[in-house]
Design an enzyme around this catalytic site. Structure first.
Site, mmCIF file in Angstrom:
data_model
loop_
_atom_site.group_PDB
_atom_site.id
_atom_site.type_symbol
_atom_site.label_atom_id
_atom_site.label_comp_id
_atom_site.label_asym_id
_atom_site.label_seq_id
_atom_site.Cartn_x
_atom_site.Cartn_y
_atom_site.Cartn_z
ATOM 1 N N MET A 81 0.826 -1.209 0.000
ATOM 2 C CA MET A 81 0.000 0.000 0.000
ATOM 3 C C MET A 81 0.862 1.262 0.000
ATOM 4 O O MET A 81 2.054 1.225 0.259
ATOM 5 C CB MET A 81 -0.927 -0.011 1.207
ATOM 6 C CG MET A 81 -1.908 -1.175 1.226
ATOM 7 S SD MET A 81 -2.985 -1.209 2.677
ATOM 8 C CE MET A 81 -4.029 0.211 2.338
ATOM 9 N N HIS A 82 0.208 2.380 -0.330
ATOM 10 C CA HIS A 82 0.738 3.744 -0.163
ATOM 11 C C HIS A 82 1.796 4.158 -1.188
ATOM 12 O O HIS A 82 2.107 5.346 -1.285
ATOM 13 C CB HIS A 82 1.341 3.954 1.233
ATOM 14 C CG HIS A 82 0.544 3.420 2.362
ATOM 15 N ND1 HIS A 82 -0.789 3.706 2.543
ATOM 16 C CD2 HIS A 82 0.886 2.595 3.392
ATOM 17 C CE1 HIS A 82 -1.228 3.086 3.619
ATOM 18 N NE2 HIS A 82 -0.241 2.401 4.151
ATOM 19 N N ASP A 241 -2.762 -4.762 0.332
ATOM 20 C CA ASP A 241 -2.322 -6.064 0.845
ATOM 21 C C ASP A 241 -2.952 -6.429 2.182
ATOM 22 O O ASP A 241 -3.230 -7.602 2.442
ATOM 23 C CB ASP A 241 -0.799 -6.145 0.911
ATOM 24 C CG ASP A 241 -0.147 -5.051 1.737
ATOM 25 O OD1 ASP A 241 -0.856 -4.178 2.292
ATOM 26 O OD2 ASP A 241 1.097 -5.051 1.830
#
Length: 513
Positions: A81-82, A241
């Protein structure tokens, strides 16, 4: 036979697996790639590596599982992520992607809070505070530090969504991963126009948002030929995830939570409503279950702390393990088992990459505290495992404090594989822990999302009920629970005592730049 592919674009590699509708895994493979750290606290990757790993892993899974291409009915995507993939008008990558564990955006987080009208106002808009790992600070960093690259910017994608673009030609994301950008109105499950305006960011930079099981695109003709699959195979939204891993663990109803001890550690709780910690210590994101949310605490170096110990200090144990045909972690766990609960007053703070929950401190650092001549290698390794698990308990205590029920804790990741660490988690959490029949995490979860989105199941809950079962449990040891309940409060005080020193160390070495 209907087959569904789950693809997880991780930090160290991309995993692809194939399942039948009943959850039977036909084949699984992982293709690794490097991570770059051009400066202290920076973490980057080349998105092309993700794509090449995706192509290779899909082809390997089809071959290993002897899967007829026509049997593949859907594809789900998960990923770290991110991360920020920056594309220009020609849809080309502008610079290496900034990852979830990149810590360069401290100033940009402060800028976001200021522009939003303060921390409380920001949490009111997007349910979360600004953290260095999130996507929005990375976009502002590009604008502040690489203005020429920012001028070229036309699209920002998350890691799995860049792979989606390469598969389908579509710019799309879904609610769970989009929640981690800091730009999503988590309550309304769409981009926050209010925050985008305050940050002077064009909404056109961001892709369309889908629910996680929705079909977001289909394989293009050229890519299908490259992969050895039919043109037009549907690709569903998928999940970040952690949300995808929760689906893979069956965390789709209130009461059951997951404790995932991977490189990072995550304590994840399903919620039927939006529940926000006013202090912003845990994240409130959209779940990969339609119309639902989750609360999540994140430890940046959980299993990663033990991996660091193995790599830097455990050469002897690794050599012994190799000579007897065991995994090095088994030897380390046996060594840890020789020390008593609490490691006789030795504490390890697992902040090797800074920390997110509950401290949100990029300057925090790892430390052993309490060393004496009494302590040996068993104490050292046990204290590392205890420190990582104390950090996970920090997350758990906040979730309980939000009145979210914790009736069952399901373990996954590396911390679920060894009997010793399963028992250690039960003892430090102070309650029974469980393991399930599925252990493939996010890739399995998004394969179930693909099955749901293409009609094999009516809902994500139905897909999980049909494929995921609890297979084992470990009860907490009352003696060890008492020891850890006595030791845990001091663990929390140690961070508070050292917080100012961590900041001074960061200034000294320049890692806060």
């Amino acid at each position: 036979m209907s087959v569904y592919l789950g693809i997880d674009i991780g930090t160290s590699g991309t995993k692809t697996l194939a399942i039948r509708q009943d959850g039977t895994i036909l084949a699984s493979t992982t293709v690794e790639y490097p991570l770059d750290t051009p400066q202290p606290g920076w973490s980057e990757q080349n998105p092309e590596h993700w794509w090449q790993a995706t192509v290779q892993s899909i082809r390997e899974v089809l071959a290993a599982g002897k899967i007829a291409p026509a049997d593949v009915k859907g594809i789900g995507l998960s990923g770290q992520m991110h991360g920020s993939v920056f594309l220009d008008r020609d849809k080309k990558v502008i610079r290496p992607a900034l990852l979830w564990n990149d810590q360069r955006t401290t100033a940009e987080c402060a800028e976001i809070e200021s522009r939003a009208g303060g921390r409380e106002a920001l949490i009111g808009m997007v349910a979360n505070p600004a953290l260095t790992g999130f996507t929005a600070p990375k976009i502002l960093w590009l604008r502040n530090h690489e203005p020429r690259n920012f001028e070229r910017l036309t699209q920002v994608l998350l890691p799995k969504d860049y792979v989606r673009f390469r598969l389908t030609g579509e710019f799309a994301t879904e609610v769970s991963d989009a929640s981690g950008t800091l730009l999503l109105d988590v309550r309304k499950r769409n981009w926050s126009t209010a925050l985008l305006e305050k940050l002077s960011l064009d909404a056109a930079l961001l892709p369309k948002v889908y629910e996680s099981e929705e079909v977001s695109g289909k394989l293009t003709k050229d890519v299908a030929a490259q992969l050895g699959l039919p043109e037009g195979v549907p690709v569903v939204g998928g999940g970040g995830d952690q949300a995808a891993g929760a689906v893979g663990n069956g965390i789709v109803r209130r009461g059951a939570i997951s404790a995932t001890m991977g490189t990072s550690g995550v304590v994840f709780a399903h919620s039927d409503e939006v529940q926000v910690d006013p202090a912003g210590r845990v994240h409130t994101f959209c779940h990969a279950v339609r119309g639902k949310w989750h609360v999540m605490g994140v430890v940046l170096s959980a299993g990663g702390s033990l991996q660091w110990y193995r790599n830097q200090l455990g050469q002897m144990e690794s050599s012994v393990a190799k000579s007897i045909g065991q995994d090095a972690y088994e030897v380390l766990s046996a060594q840890a088992g020789q020390a008593p609960a609490g490691s006789e007053g030795l504490y390890f703070l697992p902040y090797l990459s800074g920390e997110r929950t509950p401290h949100a401190d990029p300057h925090a650092r790892g430390a052993w505290i309490g060393l004496s001549l009494r302590h040996g290698r068993g104490h050292l390794v046990r204290s590392v495992m205890e420190g990582a698990t104390y950090a996970m308990r920090d997350c758990l205590e906040i979730i309980k404090g939000m009145q979210i029920p914790v009736n069952e804790i399901r373990l996954s990741g590396g911390g679920a594989r060894g009997k010793f660490w399963r028992q250690l988690q039960a003892d430090i959490y102070g309650q029974k822990v469980c393991t399930i029949n599925a252990s493939e995490g996010p890739a399995f979860g998004v394969a179930l999302l693909a099955a749901t989105g293409t009609g094999a199941y009516k809902s994500v809950e139905e897909a999980c009920d049909a494929t995921i079962k609890v297979v084992d449990s470990v009860d907490a040891n009352s003696t060890a629970v008492a020891a850890y309940n006595a030791a845990y409060p001091l663990y929390g005080r140690l961070y508070r005592s050292l917080k100012g020193d961590f900041a001074d160390i960061a200034r000294l070495v320049g890692s806060g730049k």
